[in-house]
Design an enzyme around this catalytic site. Sequence first.
Site, PDB file in Angstrom:
ATOM      1  N   ASP A 306       0.833  -1.193   0.000  1.00 56.44           N
ATOM      2  CA  ASP A 306       0.000   0.000   0.000  1.00 56.44           C
ATOM      3  C   ASP A 306       0.868   1.242   0.000  1.00 56.44           C
ATOM      4  O   ASP A 306       0.527   2.243  -0.619  1.00 56.44           O
ATOM      5  CB  ASP A 306      -0.944  -0.009   1.202  1.00 56.44           C
ATOM      6  CG  ASP A 306      -2.233  -0.751   0.893  1.00 56.44           C
ATOM      7  OD1 ASP A 306      -3.207  -0.082   0.529  1.00 56.44           O
ATOM      8  OD2 ASP A 306      -2.243  -1.989   0.961  1.00 56.44           O
ATOM      9  N   LYS A 317      -1.132  -4.899   3.958  1.00 56.06           N
ATOM     10  CA  LYS A 317      -2.176  -5.517   4.769  1.00 56.06           C
ATOM     11  C   LYS A 317      -1.554  -6.236   5.971  1.00 56.06           C
ATOM     12  O   LYS A 317      -0.534  -6.914   5.836  1.00 56.06           O
ATOM     13  CB  LYS A 317      -2.983  -6.504   3.920  1.00 56.06           C
ATOM     14  CG  LYS A 317      -4.074  -7.255   4.686  1.00 56.06           C
ATOM     15  CD  LYS A 317      -5.189  -6.335   5.154  1.00 56.06           C
ATOM     16  CE  LYS A 317      -6.124  -7.061   6.133  1.00 56.06           C
ATOM     17  NZ  LYS A 317      -6.979  -8.055   5.490  1.00 56.06           N
TER      18      LYS A 317
END
Length: 412
Positions: A306, A317
């Site tokens: 991310d 995650k």
Amino acid sequence: MEETHVVTAFLRNGTDVLLLRRSADVGSYAGRWGAVAGHAEGDPATQVRVEIREETGLDPDADVTLVRAGDPFPVEDTERGTRWVVHPFLFDCDTREIAPNYETAGYEWCPPPAIRERATVPDLWTSYDRVRPSVTSVRDDETHGSAYVSVRACEVLRDEAAAGAGYDALCGTARDLLAARESMAAVRNRVHRVLAEADGESADAVLTSACATIDAALAADDGAAASAAVELRGASLLTLSRSGTAFDAAVGAEPSRVVVAESRTAREGVATAERLAAEGMDVTLTTDAAVATLVESVDAVLVGADTVLRDGSVVNKVGTRGAALAAAEADVPVYAVCASDKIAPDVDPDDPELEDAPAAALYDGDAALSVANPRFDVTPAHLVTGVVTEDGVLSEAAVATRADALRALADW
């Protein structure tokens, strides 16, 4: 005036939607452009899938995924004496290969702003406007990775500009998008790029820049996946969560087998496992808790990212750090794949802001306890063998240099 309910379905592949030119064999609006459409005979949500199958030849249960249904709205055609009630839908579509039926004289995949430049069925843009990406949909997307979300954020600016928003309003929308996903570097960098590279303070300049940024983003995501596929060709892999870039890299690598962690609490790893299995791969779905054991059986760990911090640490995650620790113990390399736009130029590696998932997704009972349900964790750079981007594997120094270049985009 007669009232007739109809469905209109936009099929989206990448950032383009499918437009169909109606043939002379249809009963209304021959020669005009529209989307997949038909009379809503009964439940619109059911009928729209019937129309998709009939008008495109696609399997509505396998080839498309519902993104959202918009609120129905009326369209009055006084010349025909008909009041249409339109039920709009948006679906993501895995392919551009369709088999249109007799109702279609021709079709094109094109950016949604093209709707406003064509002779269409009545209020086709209004139908799209009801289902297009928004600040709210960007903020609330808890399923997709940041590459997908960042492209949708750029689409918001593109579509707002196409709809006639002024430059100041577009700047306000950009700030809202930045606030909506503060922890996603790709969203920040790509929204900043749209405004920074707009050649002139006008809505038209933002529209042009948004389209260019979207094209570059998709190319960078594809390039990163291709680089990782070369790096990991034929290896057995372990992955988790739902990164579109990691998925494409895994498919391109043609691995001997793939182990996929379910990725609680949203369990988006399950969908990843299903998609990989649909590609004909040897896939094992497992629990997050079993990763430390099963990582010993693979050649490499492949995850998305991310955000990449300027020191080379990876925000991804939750569960990524645990997998990387287990991989280090087993002497298994760990690769994070992402476009370089996911490098965060201004985030303190010692204090990154990480989103939490809803507490109720983990526990909704009545006991007097607190809930820790982090959505992301940070994997230190020394646990990451390489960050693979569209430019190949970046060294820690190259990550820092790229971070400096991205910081300049925020000065719009």
